[in-house]
Structures are given as C-alpha cells and as structure tokens.
Design an enzyme around this catalytic site. Structure first.
Site, PDB file in Angstrom:
ATOM      1  N   ASP A  10      -5.806  13.671  -6.080  1.00 31.56           N
ATOM      2  CA  ASP A  10      -4.657  12.487  -6.482  1.00 31.56           C
ATOM      3  C   ASP A  10      -5.176  11.486  -7.498  1.00 31.56           C
ATOM      4  OD1 ASP A  10      -3.172  14.047  -4.931  1.00 31.56           O
ATOM      5  OD2 ASP A  10      -3.055  12.695  -3.231  1.00 31.56           O
ATOM      6  N   LYS A  86       0.969  19.235  -4.583  1.00 30.74           N
ATOM      7  CA  LYS A  86       1.092  18.967  -3.209  1.00 30.74           C
ATOM      8  C   LYS A  86       2.193  18.119  -2.871  1.00 30.74           C
ATOM      9  CE  LYS A  86      -2.493  15.870  -2.059  1.00 30.74           C
ATOM     10  NZ  LYS A  86      -1.822  14.648  -1.759  1.00 30.74           N
ATOM     11  N   CYS A 119      -5.350  11.148   1.891  1.00 34.23           N
ATOM     12  CA  CYS A 119      -5.435  12.433   1.238  1.00 34.23           C
ATOM     13  C   CYS A 119      -6.889  13.008   1.302  1.00 34.23           C
ATOM     14  CB  CYS A 119      -4.767  12.336  -0.111  1.00 34.23           C
ATOM     15  SG  CYS A 119      -3.097  12.144   0.022  1.00 34.23           S
TER      16      CYS A 119
END
Length: 185
Positions: A10, A86, A119
C-alpha cells in the site's frame, strides 16, 4: 525462483502529503522502500507489490480508478513484477498473494509499506502464520496519530508499539539500510 521476496504494501498516493489520508513519515518510509526495491532488483530477489482498492464510489481513500489509489512513483512496479490488488486489511485474504509467493519459491519476506498499525501488521502476522520467515524494514513503514479512550497516541508511539508487538510475535526488525547492506547494495 526467489527464496527472498520484498513485499511492498500500500505505498499509494493517498498516503502521501496532498492525498486523502496522509501518514506521518510516509515520504521517508518511501525513500527506504525505494532503496530496498532497487537492491532487490539488483540482487534478483522476488518483488510483489500490494495495492489496496476500495470499490465503493464513496470511498474515503484508495477509491477504484482514482489517482490516490495508484502506487506512488517512488516504488512503481516494473514489467513482470506482480501487483496484488486487495480489498481487505490482510493482503493474504481473498487474494492470490500466498500462491504468488509460493509460485516464486519464497520462504523469506521483507515487508515494507503502510499503514503499520493496519495492513503491515495484518500481512506480517498472516505471513508468520503461513510459515514465512518475516523481516519488517521498520523505517520503511509509516502510520498516523491515533486515539483511544480520550488519549491521543502520536504516530511515533503507535509505530514503536506496533514494531515491538510484531517483533514479539516472531518478525525480525531491521532498518532498510541494514537489509540493503546484507543484500550487497
């Protein structure tokens, strides 16, 4: 086959200054992540990029098709580098991440990215549960100020607590520079 894979989680535009959800220290974390990405490419290590995407048109950040959801140019994927998309906090949940890593022959992961308390945490714990040897490049991760029960928790405290907890859970902790040096960069 890549026994060691760099997993970039991310590192997306919305987490940078000017984005919809900027993190404390994201620019510095991206510099370290880029250093490791360059070293992994030179050494022939596996590389997998993870990108979060929210399919909802009302997404607060990482909205499908937005510039904010794109991987930041500091760590842009090259041709042939897998990008796993995701929609959950855990990058292994409902994705092909585990199959991709196993298909590359990965046993060891070096994890970088954001957010440390979400995450990065979820992926690190899942990877440990799946039997991977995990090292987190702690200075190549970023988080934000949080609050709980009326107490403000500065990002530096969130980061320290999270890294301590992940180390306690079995993840190795190193700086990006130390890992790059081990990789001969």
């Amino acid at each position: 086959m890549a026994d060691t894979t760099l997993l970039l989680i991310d590192i997306q535009n919305d987490y940078f200054p000017g984005g919809k959800y900027p993190l404390v220290g994201m620019e510095e974390a991206a510099v370290e992540a880029a250093r490791l990405l360059e070293a992994a490419r030179r050494q022939g290590h596996g590389i997998v990029h993870v990108r979060h995407e929210d399919p909802s048109p009302e997404a607060g950040f990482f909205g499908n098709g937005t510039t904010g959801a794109e991987i930041n140019p500091a760590v842009s994927p090259q041709a042939g580098e897998p990008v796993v998309v995701k929609q959950n906090v855990n990058a292994f949940l409902d994705t092909a991440l585990d199959a991709t890593l196993k298909g590359q022959g990965t046993n060891r992961l070096v994890i970088v990215g954001a957010m440390s308390h979400m995450c990065v945490d979820a992926a690190t714990r899942a990877a440990l549960d799946l039997g991977y040897q995990v090292t987190v490049a702690h200075d190549a991760t970023a988080t934000r100020d949080l609050g709980f029960g009326g107490t403000d928790v500065p990002a530096a405290s969130v980061q320290a607590a999270l890294m301590a907890a992940l180390e306690f859970a079995g993840a190795g902790m190193k700086t990006g520079a130390d890992i790059a040096e081990e990789w001969g960069a």
